[in-house]
Every structure is written in C-alpha cells, then in structure tokens.
Design a protein around this motif. Structure first.
Motif, mmCIF file in Angstrom:
data_model
loop_
_atom_site.group_PDB
_atom_site.id
_atom_site.type_symbol
_atom_site.label_atom_id
_atom_site.label_comp_id
_atom_site.label_asym_id
_atom_site.label_seq_id
_atom_site.Cartn_x
_atom_site.Cartn_y
_atom_site.Cartn_z
ATOM 1 N N VAL A 1 0.869 -1.182 0.000
ATOM 2 C CA VAL A 1 0.000 0.000 0.000
ATOM 3 C C VAL A 1 0.901 1.225 0.000
ATOM 4 C CG1 VAL A 1 -1.751 1.292 1.270
ATOM 5 C CG2 VAL A 1 -1.769 -1.216 1.323
ATOM 6 N N HIS A 2 0.776 2.083 -1.035
ATOM 7 C CA HIS A 2 1.549 3.324 -1.069
ATOM 8 C C HIS A 2 0.791 4.368 -1.874
ATOM 9 C CE1 HIS A 2 3.225 2.290 -5.115
ATOM 10 N NE2 HIS A 2 3.111 1.062 -4.640
ATOM 11 N N THR A 3 0.638 5.540 -1.255
ATOM 12 C CA THR A 3 -0.061 6.659 -1.880
ATOM 13 C C THR A 3 0.800 7.912 -1.729
ATOM 14 O OG1 THR A 3 -1.202 7.385 0.133
ATOM 15 C CG2 THR A 3 -2.268 5.646 -1.155
ATOM 16 N N ASP A 4 0.249 9.073 -2.078
ATOM 17 C CA ASP A 4 0.970 10.340 -1.884
ATOM 18 C C ASP A 4 1.219 10.632 -0.409
ATOM 19 O OD1 ASP A 4 0.856 10.629 -4.572
ATOM 20 O OD2 ASP A 4 -0.575 12.279 -4.573
ATOM 21 N N LYS A 5 0.335 10.175 0.461
ATOM 22 C CA LYS A 5 0.391 10.544 1.878
ATOM 23 C C LYS A 5 0.786 9.416 2.826
ATOM 24 C CE LYS A 5 -1.260 14.662 1.105
ATOM 25 N NZ LYS A 5 -0.380 15.784 1.134
ATOM 26 N N PHE A 6 0.741 8.178 2.372
ATOM 27 C CA PHE A 6 0.882 7.049 3.290
ATOM 28 C C PHE A 6 1.536 5.868 2.587
ATOM 29 C CE2 PHE A 6 -0.879 3.116 5.103
ATOM 30 C CZ PHE A 6 -0.557 3.280 6.442
ATOM 31 N N GLY A 7 2.347 5.114 3.321
ATOM 32 C CA GLY A 7 2.928 3.885 2.796
ATOM 33 C C GLY A 7 3.020 2.836 3.886
ATOM 34 N N LEU A 8 2.636 1.609 3.573
ATOM 35 C CA LEU A 8 2.721 0.479 4.496
ATOM 36 C C LEU A 8 3.684 -0.527 3.885
ATOM 37 C CD1 LEU A 8 1.573 -1.153 6.953
ATOM 38 C CD2 LEU A 8 -0.072 -2.113 5.330
ATOM 39 N N TYR A 9 4.645 -1.035 4.675
ATOM 40 C CA TYR A 9 5.633 -1.953 4.113
ATOM 41 C C TYR A 9 5.900 -3.145 5.002
ATOM 42 C CZ TYR A 9 9.203 0.068 7.214
ATOM 43 O OH TYR A 9 9.915 0.488 8.307
ATOM 44 N N ILE A 10 6.437 -4.186 4.375
ATOM 45 C CA ILE A 10 7.007 -5.348 5.054
ATOM 46 C C ILE A 10 8.393 -5.529 4.454
ATOM 47 C CG2 ILE A 10 4.839 -6.500 5.600
ATOM 48 C CD1 ILE A 10 5.228 -8.226 3.124
ATOM 49 N N GLY A 11 9.323 -5.981 5.261
ATOM 50 C CA GLY A 11 10.672 -6.115 4.729
ATOM 51 C C GLY A 11 11.561 -6.990 5.579
ATOM 52 N N SER A 12 12.722 -7.265 5.038
ATOM 53 C CA SER A 12 13.719 -8.054 5.747
ATOM 54 C C SER A 12 15.100 -7.644 5.242
ATOM 55 C CB SER A 12 13.486 -9.548 5.514
ATOM 56 O OG SER A 12 14.356 -10.305 6.332
ATOM 57 N N GLY A 13 16.103 -8.287 5.754
ATOM 58 C CA GLY A 13 17.456 -7.971 5.342
ATOM 59 C C GLY A 13 18.450 -8.928 5.969
ATOM 60 N N ILE A 14 19.713 -8.600 5.788
ATOM 61 C CA ILE A 14 20.785 -9.396 6.377
ATOM 62 C C ILE A 14 21.978 -8.472 6.607
ATOM 63 C CG2 ILE A 14 21.734 -10.128 4.163
ATOM 64 C CD1 ILE A 14 22.228 -12.899 5.596
ATOM 65 N N GLY A 15 22.699 -8.735 7.681
ATOM 66 C CA GLY A 15 23.849 -7.883 7.981
ATOM 67 C C GLY A 15 24.677 -8.454 9.111
ATOM 68 N N GLY A 16 25.337 -7.550 9.837
ATOM 69 C CA GLY A 16 26.202 -7.973 10.919
ATOM 70 C C GLY A 16 26.255 -6.961 12.040
ATOM 71 N N LEU A 17 26.669 -7.420 13.207
ATOM 72 C CA LEU A 17 26.830 -6.585 14.394
ATOM 73 C C LEU A 17 28.224 -6.852 14.945
ATOM 74 C CD1 LEU A 17 24.454 -5.521 16.966
ATOM 75 C CD2 LEU A 17 26.236 -6.965 17.871
ATOM 76 N N PHE A 18 28.966 -5.780 15.237
ATOM 77 C CA PHE A 18 30.366 -5.912 15.631
ATOM 78 C C PHE A 18 30.625 -5.092 16.887
ATOM 79 C CE2 PHE A 18 29.644 -5.948 11.106
ATOM 80 C CZ PHE A 18 30.086 -7.222 10.782
ATOM 81 N N SER A 19 31.326 -5.696 17.868
ATOM 82 C CA SER A 19 31.562 -5.041 19.151
ATOM 83 C C SER A 19 32.941 -5.386 19.678
ATOM 84 C CB SER A 19 30.492 -5.496 20.151
ATOM 85 O OG SER A 19 30.738 -4.952 21.422
ATOM 86 N N ASN A 20 33.456 -4.547 20.579
ATOM 87 C CA ASN A 20 34.698 -4.854 21.283
ATOM 88 C C ASN A 20 34.449 -5.754 22.486
ATOM 89 O OD1 ASN A 20 36.432 -3.426 19.619
ATOM 90 N ND2 ASN A 20 36.124 -1.519 20.745
ATOM 91 N N ASP A 21 33.183 -5.926 22.843
ATOM 92 C CA ASP A 21 32.796 -6.775 23.971
ATOM 93 C C ASP A 21 31.934 -7.928 23.463
ATOM 94 O OD1 ASP A 21 33.794 -5.089 26.211
ATOM 95 O OD2 ASP A 21 32.354 -3.661 25.372
#
Length: 195
Positions: free
Chosen positions: A112-132
C-alpha cells in the motif's frame, strides 16, 4: 551526554534540515526512481534473560527500483543493557553496557503506497560488531564479538510535507545464529527525507 554524541546529533539534525530545504517535488511514497535517507532511533527488548534491552540509533537509506519495491541499507549504533549471570568465567571482563556497530542490507515491499501514506514489510541481512562479547554469557557459552543479523520489519510512513515523512516500524531481529544468539523485539521511528 558526552561531546562526541552531541556532535553526532547536531550533525544529523543539520543534515535533516539541509535535506528538508531541498526544492519540493511531488513524490508518491514508494514511487520508482525516488531515494530517501532517514535518521532513526529504536528501542528493543529481548527473549533472553542475559540481555534486558537495547537501544539503536543511526541512519538508513533506500532507493525504489520499481513502484513499491525498495532496496537499501542501514548503519546503526547499538547499546546493550546486559544482566550478569553466574558464568563460571570470573577471569573474563564483563561490560554491562557494551556498544556495537551494525549494518544491514534491506529489501522492503510496499503493498500500500499513496501520496500521503505507505505500508511496508521487509527483511534484510547484515552484521553486528563489538569490542565486547554480546551477550557476555548465555546458554552455557560466551557470546561473540561479531554476529550475523537478520531483521524483519512491518512499518508505515506518512507524509508531513511533500518530501518529509514520519516512519514507525515494528521489528524482530535475530542477532547471532548459535546458542548464545539474541531474539530482539521492538521498533524504531525516524524522519524520512525523500528526493
């Protein structure tokens, strides 16, 4: 609040104001060929007792390759609130509030996407990096310094002006895919600037 965080927030606000001052164009939300950037802030709880909660803040952006289909990326800083458990590893350092950097590649579909409003579903992939280690200790083992991440989002955005919108999303994110990984539940909000 430390000086570097204040400088980062001032820079993000200046970027938002500068991009909001761009000439107004009439873009329908999710229209092919449009691009956006978005500073965002999130709060999450976890399904594991070793980490109470976490907050995120950072920047995301996306490009609509066709009407309703966005490919993008996000870069986030994470702050964890860990709960020390009896780990049996007393000689290891423990940090209650470790910081981490994360990045995800994202794909979002806007049914659903119009001039005033958009509804989305999504996913992705990535990473998280820490010193701890995140988490410090869980399910009989120590956490990792780097973790694979998979976010799943359901969200909506509504226009404030012709090229500025407010976005709110609910998110589940798996951080790490071993027995010490985390299931996080929460959401984020941001100001989307389209051009």
């Amino acid at each position: 609040m430390n000086k570097s965080l204040r400088k980062l927030l001032v820079l993000a606000m200046a970027l938002c104001l500068g991009l909001a001052a761009l000439p107004a164009k009439s873009f329908a939300m999710g229209e092919a060929g449009t691009f956006y950037v978005q500073p965002e802030f999130g709060v999450y709880g976890t399904g594991q007792k070793e980490v109470n909660s976490l907050i995120t803040f950072g920047l995301s952006g996306g490009y609509f390759v066709m009407d309703g289909l966005m490919i993008g990326a996000e870069a986030l800083a994470y702050s964890f609130d860990q709960d020390r458990r009896d780990s049996g590893y007393s000689n290891h350092e423990y940090t209650q509030n470790p910081w981490a950097f994360g990045a995800n590649a994202l794909v979002r579909f806007y049914p659903v996407h119009t001039d005033k409003f958009g509804l989305y579903i999504g996913s992705g992939i990535g990473g998280l990096f820490s010193n701890d280690r995140v988490p410090y200790y869980s399910n009989g083992g120590e956490g990792s310094y780097s973790n694979l991440t998979v976010p799943v989002d359901v969200g909506f955005a509504f226009s404030l002006t012709q090229n500025v919108a407010f976005e709110v999303a609910g998110r589940y994110e798996r951080i790490g895919f071993d027995n010490t990984g985390l299931d996080t539940w929460g959401g984020h909000a941001g100001i989307r600037i389209t051009f």
